[in-house]
Design a protein around this motif. Sequence first.
Motif, short mmCIF file in Angstrom:
data_model
loop_
_atom_site.label_atom_id
_atom_site.label_comp_id
_atom_site.label_asym_id
_atom_site.label_seq_id
_atom_site.Cartn_x
_atom_site.Cartn_y
_atom_site.Cartn_z
N ALA A 191 68.04 -48.20 14.63
CA ALA A 191 67.07 -47.09 14.64
C ALA A 191 67.58 -45.97 15.53
CB ALA A 191 65.72 -47.61 15.11
N ALA A 192 68.12 -46.32 16.70
CA ALA A 192 68.62 -45.28 17.62
C ALA A 192 69.79 -44.53 16.98
CB ALA A 192 69.05 -45.92 18.94
N TRP A 193 70.65 -45.26 16.26
CA TRP A 193 71.79 -44.61 15.62
C TRP A 193 71.32 -43.69 14.50
CZ3 TRP A 193 76.17 -48.91 15.17
CH2 TRP A 193 76.51 -49.31 16.46
N ARG A 194 70.35 -44.19 13.72
CA ARG A 194 69.87 -43.37 12.59
C ARG A 194 69.17 -42.11 13.11
NH1 ARG A 194 68.06 -48.56 9.31
NH2 ARG A 194 70.10 -49.05 8.43
N ALA A 195 68.55 -42.22 14.28
CA ALA A 195 67.85 -41.06 14.84
C ALA A 195 68.83 -40.13 15.57
CB ALA A 195 66.77 -41.54 15.80
N GLY A 196 70.11 -40.47 15.56
CA GLY A 196 71.12 -39.61 16.19
C GLY A 196 71.07 -39.67 17.71
N GLU A 197 70.50 -40.74 18.27
CA GLU A 197 70.38 -40.81 19.73
C GLU A 197 71.65 -41.31 20.41
OE1 GLU A 197 65.57 -41.55 19.70
OE2 GLU A 197 66.90 -43.26 19.88
N VAL A 198 72.60 -41.77 19.59
CA VAL A 198 73.88 -42.24 20.14
C VAL A 198 74.98 -41.52 19.36
CG1 VAL A 198 75.38 -44.28 20.36
CG2 VAL A 198 72.91 -44.50 20.71
N PRO A 199 75.94 -40.89 20.06
CA PRO A 199 76.96 -40.12 19.34
C PRO A 199 77.82 -41.00 18.44
CG PRO A 199 77.51 -40.32 21.67
CD PRO A 199 76.14 -40.90 21.51
N LEU A 200 78.27 -40.41 17.33
CA LEU A 200 79.21 -41.11 16.45
C LEU A 200 80.60 -40.65 16.89
CD1 LEU A 200 79.78 -42.87 13.93
CD2 LEU A 200 79.54 -40.81 12.54
N ASP A 201 81.29 -41.50 17.67
CA ASP A 201 82.61 -41.13 18.18
C ASP A 201 83.65 -41.24 17.07
OD1 ASP A 201 81.57 -40.67 20.69
OD2 ASP A 201 81.84 -42.75 21.32
N GLU A 202 84.84 -40.73 17.35
CA GLU A 202 85.93 -40.79 16.35
C GLU A 202 87.12 -41.54 16.93
OE1 GLU A 202 87.23 -37.72 13.97
OE2 GLU A 202 85.23 -37.75 13.06
N TYR A 203 87.86 -42.20 16.05
CA TYR A 203 89.15 -42.78 16.46
C TYR A 203 90.12 -42.61 15.32
CZ TYR A 203 87.58 -46.89 13.71
OH TYR A 203 87.13 -47.73 12.72
N ASP A 204 91.40 -42.49 15.67
CA ASP A 204 92.42 -42.37 14.63
C ASP A 204 92.62 -43.74 13.99
OD1 ASP A 204 92.77 -39.78 15.40
OD2 ASP A 204 94.56 -40.20 16.62
N ALA A 205 92.68 -43.76 12.66
CA ALA A 205 93.02 -45.03 11.99
C ALA A 205 94.34 -45.51 12.59
CB ALA A 205 93.15 -44.80 10.49
N GLY A 206 94.42 -46.78 12.88
CA GLY A 206 95.64 -47.33 13.47
C GLY A 206 95.61 -47.34 14.99
N SER A 207 94.59 -46.73 15.59
CA SER A 207 94.48 -46.79 17.06
C SER A 207 93.60 -47.99 17.42
CB SER A 207 93.85 -45.50 17.59
OG SER A 207 92.47 -45.46 17.23
N ASN A 208 93.32 -48.13 18.70
CA ASN A 208 92.45 -49.25 19.09
C ASN A 208 91.03 -48.83 19.36
OD1 ASN A 208 94.43 -51.13 18.75
ND2 ASN A 208 95.25 -50.80 20.81
#
Length: 477
Positions: free
Chosen positions: A454-471
Amino acid sequence: MGGIITTHAALLPGERTSAAAGQHTGQRTLVIFGASGDLSSRLLLPGLGSLLAGPRATSVRIIGTGRSPLAPDEWTDRVRSAFESRGEISSAAADTLATTEYVAGDPTDVEHLRALLELAGPAPVLYFSLPPAVTTAIVAKLRDVELPEGTELAFEKPFGTDAESAAALNQLVGSLVPEENVHRVDHFLGRTAVLNLIGLRFANRLFEPVWNAEHIESVEIVYDETLGLEGRAQYYDNAGALVDMIQSHLLLVLALLVMDAPATMDAVEVRSEMARALRSTHLYRGSAIEAGRRARYSAGIADDRVVPSYADEDGVDAERGTETLAEVTVEVDTNRWAGVPFTLRSGKALGVARKEIVVKFKPLRHLPSGLNGARDGETLRIGLNPGELSLSVPALGVDGPYTMGQVFLDATLPSSSVLPYGEVLSGILRGDPLLSVRGDVAERCWEIVEPVLAAWRAGEVPLDEYDAGSNGPGTWK
Ligand SMILES: O=C1O[C@H](COP(=O)(O)O)[C@@H](O)[C@H](O)[C@H]1O
C-alpha cells in the motif's frame, strides 16, 4: 449445489479426516487446467518428469485442458519434450505418455467440467496452472458439479491477489474439499536446501541451542537472480518482485527458519508451527515506509546479455512503476526472536545470482586481552540453490600467531534428481499436504506484506534505479 460429502466441517485447518494423507498408492489422474500455458511446460511437466525418472516414480495419468485447441500429437509432444528435458524417458514416464490426452474447452463451462471429471475417474487431482482470477471463476463452477470422493485441488501461486481475495478463495475451496486435500503450491518448499532447514535445526546439537535472539544478530534471506523477465511481462508487471518472491517463497523460508520444533514430521504438526511463526511476524518496527525498499533496473549487461531498461521491455507498462528488486525487513515477535531483523530480498537482472540465507551471530561479549584482529561473530551461509553450507568461524593465526581471523567450514548438500516441482507434486499425488501451503498461511503472507504494498502504491517510498548487471542501487548500503 455440488461438492463432495464429507465430515470435515468440524476439523481445524490442516487437520485430516480418517482418509489419512499419504495413503494414495494406486494410479492417480492429474487434470491440468491451463495445460497449454508456459508454466505447465516450463516447470510443472519437467518437475513431474524428474519424479517419474527416479526411484519414487508413481503411476500418473495426465489430462491436459485449456481453451486453446491442441492436436493430440501436439500435446503428447509437449509432454514428451518436458519429460526429455530430464534425460531419457523412464518406463513410468513412457506409461504416462501412452495414456495422456488433451481436452480443449471452456473451463468455466459446467458441462465441460463434468466431462473432464467423468474422464478422470476416481479421486482425481485438479491442478490449476492459471492466474488467480481464472482459477477462482473455475472453482466457483465446481460447486455445481459432484466432485468424486478423494478429489484434491492444487493451486499455483499467487493464491489470490491480496489477503481478502485469498480468504474468499479459501472459503470457496473449503466448501468443496477438506483442507488436507488442498495444495497451494510453492516450489521453494520442495527445494533440498529449504527442506534441510528442518534437519539443520532440529536434528543438530550445534545450532538449535543458539538459534535465538540471545545469539543471533541479524538474518538475511536473499534470492537475487541474474535472469530478467524471460517473456513473462504480462504476469510480472502486475506482480513485481515483492509479490513474486517475498510474499510467497521467502516468507515460507522464513517460517521454517524461525518456527519451533514440530512434534512430528506430519503435515499437521509442521504446518501448524509454520503458521504460528508467521502469525508472530510483522514489519520491522511496524513501519511500512521504513521496512521496505524498492528499485527497478535500467539498461545494462547482466549475465553477458544486453538488457534493456525494464520500462522498455516488451509488455511492460512503464507508468505502473513495478519494482524488479524488493527488500523488506520483518521481525518475529516471540520470546525467541524479538529484536532480530530478518531482511528478505529478491530481484531480477542483478550482477550476481546470490541465493542464500545469511545468519549472523553476535560477537562474544569478551575476548581475552592480547588477542588481536577481527572480533566478528560467526556467520552461517545456507545456499538455497545449489544447497551449500558455509560457516565462518573465528580462528587464531590467520595473520599471526595471536591474531584473530575467520576460517570457513564448507559443505555441499546432497542434490536430488527430483526437481522442486517434482518434490511438491510427489506429495500432492500421494495426498500428503506437508509441502503445500495451508490456507491460513497463504492469507497471512499477504497480510504481512500488504502495508508495504500500500505504501509503495501510494508513492510513499521512492522507486530507486539500478543498472542491470549491478548489485542494486548504489545508495543501498
Ligand atoms: O516462482 C518463481 O520463482 C522463480 C525462482 O525460482 P527458481 O526455482 O526458478 O530459481 C522466479 O524466477 C520467478 O520469477 C518466480 O515467479
